[in-house]
Design an enzyme around this catalytic site. Structure first.
Site, PDB file in Angstrom:
ATOM      1  N   PRO A  74       5.809  -4.983  -1.330  1.00  0.00           N
ATOM      2  CA  PRO A  74       5.540  -3.845  -2.202  1.00  0.00           C
ATOM      3  C   PRO A  74       5.649  -4.211  -3.679  1.00  0.00           C
ATOM      4  O   PRO A  74       6.501  -5.013  -4.059  1.00  0.00           O
ATOM      5  CB  PRO A  74       6.641  -2.847  -1.818  1.00  0.00           C
ATOM      6  CG  PRO A  74       7.723  -3.663  -1.208  1.00  0.00           C
ATOM      7  CD  PRO A  74       7.126  -4.927  -0.684  1.00  0.00           C
ATOM      8  N   ARG A 103      -4.237   2.404 -16.904  1.00  0.00           N
ATOM      9  CA  ARG A 103      -4.395   3.013 -15.581  1.00  0.00           C
ATOM     10  C   ARG A 103      -5.092   4.369 -15.588  1.00  0.00           C
ATOM     11  O   ARG A 103      -5.924   4.637 -14.717  1.00  0.00           O
ATOM     12  CB  ARG A 103      -3.040   3.098 -14.871  1.00  0.00           C
ATOM     13  CG  ARG A 103      -2.465   1.735 -14.483  1.00  0.00           C
ATOM     14  CD  ARG A 103      -1.068   1.862 -13.894  1.00  0.00           C
ATOM     15  NE  ARG A 103      -0.956   3.019 -13.039  1.00  0.00           N
ATOM     16  CZ  ARG A 103      -1.390   3.088 -11.786  1.00  0.00           C
ATOM     17  NH1 ARG A 103      -1.888   2.034 -11.214  1.00  0.00           N
ATOM     18  NH2 ARG A 103      -1.283   4.196 -11.107  1.00  0.00           N
ATOM     19  N   CYS A 113     -10.637   2.666 -30.431  1.00  0.00           N
ATOM     20  CA  CYS A 113     -11.987   3.137 -30.677  1.00  0.00           C
ATOM     21  C   CYS A 113     -12.823   3.072 -29.405  1.00  0.00           C
ATOM     22  O   CYS A 113     -13.780   2.305 -29.290  1.00  0.00           O
ATOM     23  CB  CYS A 113     -12.602   2.342 -31.809  1.00  0.00           C
ATOM     24  SG  CYS A 113     -11.637   2.571 -33.302  1.00  0.00           S
ATOM     25  N   GLY A 167       0.835  -1.193   0.000  1.00  0.00           N
ATOM     26  CA  GLY A 167       0.000   0.000   0.000  1.00  0.00           C
ATOM     27  C   GLY A 167       0.867   1.238   0.000  1.00  0.00           C
ATOM     28  O   GLY A 167       0.396   2.352   0.170  1.00  0.00           O
ATOM     29  N   TYR A 187      -8.271   3.641 -13.383  1.00  0.00           N
ATOM     30  CA  TYR A 187      -8.119   4.127 -12.006  1.00  0.00           C
ATOM     31  C   TYR A 187      -8.106   5.644 -11.921  1.00  0.00           C
ATOM     32  O   TYR A 187      -7.847   6.186 -10.848  1.00  0.00           O
ATOM     33  CB  TYR A 187      -6.778   3.648 -11.427  1.00  0.00           C
ATOM     34  CG  TYR A 187      -6.631   2.162 -11.274  1.00  0.00           C
ATOM     35  CD1 TYR A 187      -7.460   1.450 -10.399  1.00  0.00           C
ATOM     36  CD2 TYR A 187      -5.636   1.467 -11.952  1.00  0.00           C
ATOM     37  CE1 TYR A 187      -7.299   0.082 -10.237  1.00  0.00           C
ATOM     38  CE2 TYR A 187      -5.466   0.101 -11.789  1.00  0.00           C
ATOM     39  CZ  TYR A 187      -6.304  -0.580 -10.941  1.00  0.00           C
ATOM     40  OH  TYR A 187      -6.140  -1.921 -10.764  1.00  0.00           O
TER      41      TYR A 187
HETATM   42  C1  PLP Z   1      -1.016  -6.324  -5.423  1.00  0.00           C
HETATM   43  C2  PLP Z   1      -0.592  -6.775  -4.113  1.00  0.00           C
HETATM   44  C3  PLP Z   1       0.495  -6.168  -3.452  1.00  0.00           C
HETATM   45  C4  PLP Z   1       1.259  -4.999  -4.015  1.00  0.00           C
HETATM   46  O1  PLP Z   1       0.559  -3.789  -3.899  1.00  0.00           O
HETATM   47  P1  PLP Z   1       1.258  -2.416  -4.304  1.00  0.00           P
HETATM   48  O2  PLP Z   1       0.241  -1.396  -4.069  1.00  0.00           O
HETATM   49  O3  PLP Z   1       1.660  -2.518  -5.738  1.00  0.00           O
HETATM   50  O4  PLP Z   1       2.459  -2.240  -3.458  1.00  0.00           O
HETATM   51  C5  PLP Z   1       0.869  -6.697  -2.242  1.00  0.00           C
HETATM   52  N1  PLP Z   1       0.212  -7.743  -1.691  1.00  0.00           N
HETATM   53  C6  PLP Z   1      -0.824  -8.343  -2.286  1.00  0.00           C
HETATM   54  C7  PLP Z   1      -1.489  -9.484  -1.631  1.00  0.00           C
HETATM   55  C8  PLP Z   1      -1.262  -7.879  -3.510  1.00  0.00           C
HETATM   56  O5  PLP Z   1      -2.313  -8.469  -4.086  1.00  0.00           O
END
Ligand code: PLP
Length: 417
Positions: free
Chosen positions: A269, A307, A337, A227, A311
């Site tokens: 990460p 993205r 398109c 995160g 998002y």
């Molecule tokens: C996608 C994911 C991550 C990585 O998340 P980031 O936001 O790219 O750091 C870590 N753990 C799990 C279980 C995920 O599905």
């Protein structure tokens, strides 16, 4: 990306020369940036006795990227059996791979067990089935602490109505299953989402996980997921990893003392490690003035970088072909398109046909989400190592596009009639 004597460089390599050599559109990754981000992470937590970073490889699964992280000493976080297999192909020790799937069947999990990787289970139903089939295999369980990380529900996975994880309120049920089946819970895991810019919110989720950890006597590790956010704009918010490292390391050591053993602290990460390393280079096909806007139409679209559309992600755009030009305002759009806008009202130095535009932060979830929509080829990938650009995935061809299609003789011949 740096501007040196009027030319843009990525990791020391001339960006326009990369396009001349490998064509456009092309993804370019700077190996040094990946290494720097990995080291930032490990040094932020260097007070922790046992630390493990598992690169969440779904962000960028090119084999060469996996090699870089293996050499740095990273493990791998995987979400499918195919990612597990790629990790093994890249030479990772099975024990350094954690399999964290969501809503997969028991058979896929059993395949991962057979390959010797660590297993993370995210629902009670599968935990029961797993325990019955593999009572001797230690597992990790994914806990949902119900902390809302950030405001975007597409990337926030820890909230009350999320499909991810076993609710923290179900731990008493988990404990019954563990004791009835004699399971060994070797790890607890959480991953709250993709938008943690407030260390305090993250630490609250950590507290919730720690409050349950004492119930599990066989723990070897605690995995606090990811995160971690990187800045997408100059001055944009990012996770202050050094501050988080300081606070969390202290709290973790205190917990280990109370628990009676040094547990391994894990993170997984993706974006933090690779987002800023990646650039997406596209060529301008047309500059079109309409009644309300000037559009720069490029040789790419949501098929290559989804993205911004999926998002509403901001990717900074630079016209590297005209560094000294007057700035004008553009909407940068794709050739698909559909409405596929990369950026609106962007100030770019004047864009002309054939100019190369670069989108930043294109290392994570960028190439990996590319598709063949509109029957377009997926782009090439290039990695810059020590100032040298290397091709790490060739551009697709018509053959790639047709691979796997089965043309029925009966239809083929009837077309001739
Ligand atoms: C996608 C994911 C991550 C990585 O998340 P980031 O936001 O790219 O750091 C870590 N753990 C799990 C279980 C995920 O599905």
């Amino acid at each position: 990306m740096t501007l040196q004597e009027g030319r843009y460089h990525i990791g020391g390599a001339d960006a326009l020369e990369i396009v001349e050599r490998f064509g456009a559109p092309v993804y370019v990754y700077d190996a040094d940036t990946m290494k720097r981000q990995y080291r930032r992470m490990t040094s932020a937590f260097d007070k922790v006795k046992r630390l493990r970073i598992n690169f969440a490889c779904k962000a960028l699964t090119n084999l060469n990227v996996l090699h870089i992280f293996r050499e740095l000493g990273s493990g791998l976080d995987t979400v499918s059996i195919q990612e597990v297999e790629m990790g093994l192909l890249a030479g990772f020790d099975p024990h350094d791979i954690l399999f964290t799937p969501n809503c997969v069947g028991l058979d896929e999990i059993s395949e991962a067990v057979a390959k010797g990787v660590r297993i993370n289970i995210d629902n009670i139903e599968i935990l029961e089935q797993f325990g019955a089939r593999h009572p001797e295999v230690p597992v990790c369980i994914r806990i949902n602490p119900h902390i809302m990380a950030g405001g975007n529900s597409k990337i926030s996975v820890g909230h009350i109505d999320s499909k991810f994880g076993i609710s923290i309120h179900q731990v008493p049920h988990v404990l019954k299953i563990v004791s009835a089946l004699g399971l060994k819970i070797e790890g607890l895991h959480m991953h709250t989402g993709s938008d943690i810019y407030d260390a305090q919110v993250f630490l609250r989720a950590v507290e919730i996980l720690l409050s349950s950890a004492g119930d599990f006597p066989d723990l070897d590790y605690l995995d606090f997921g990811s995160g971690f956010k990187v800045a997408y704009k100059e001055g944009g918010i990012a996770t202050d990893i050094e501050d988080l490292g300081e606070q969390l390391s202290a709290r973790f050591s205190e917990f280990c003392k109370a628990y009676g053993r040094d547990l391994e602290l894990m993170f997984e990460p993706g974006k933090f490690l690779v987002s800023e390393a990646g650039y997406f280079l596209v060529k301008t096909n047309v500059v079109k003035t309409t009644t309300a806007s000037v559009f720069a139409g490029v040789d790419s679209g949501l098929n290559h970088l989804i993205r911004p559309m999926f998002y509403e992600a901001y990717h900074h755009i630079t016209n590297i072909s005209n560094p000294g030009g007057k700035t004008r305002i553009y909407n940068v759009v794709g050739y698909i398109c559909e409405t596929d806008t990369f950026g609106v009202n962007r100030q770019l130095s004047e864009v002309r046909e054939d100019d190369i535009l670069v989108m930043a932060n294109a290392g994570a979830y960028s190439f990996m989400m590319a598709s063949n929509y509109n029957s377009r080829f997926r782009p090439a990938e290039v990695m810059v190592i020590d100032g040298e650009a290397h091709l790490i995935r060739r551009r697709e061809t018509m053959e790639d596009l047709m691979r796997g299609q089965v043309e029925l003789e009966v239809l083929k011949s009837s077309a001739l009639m």
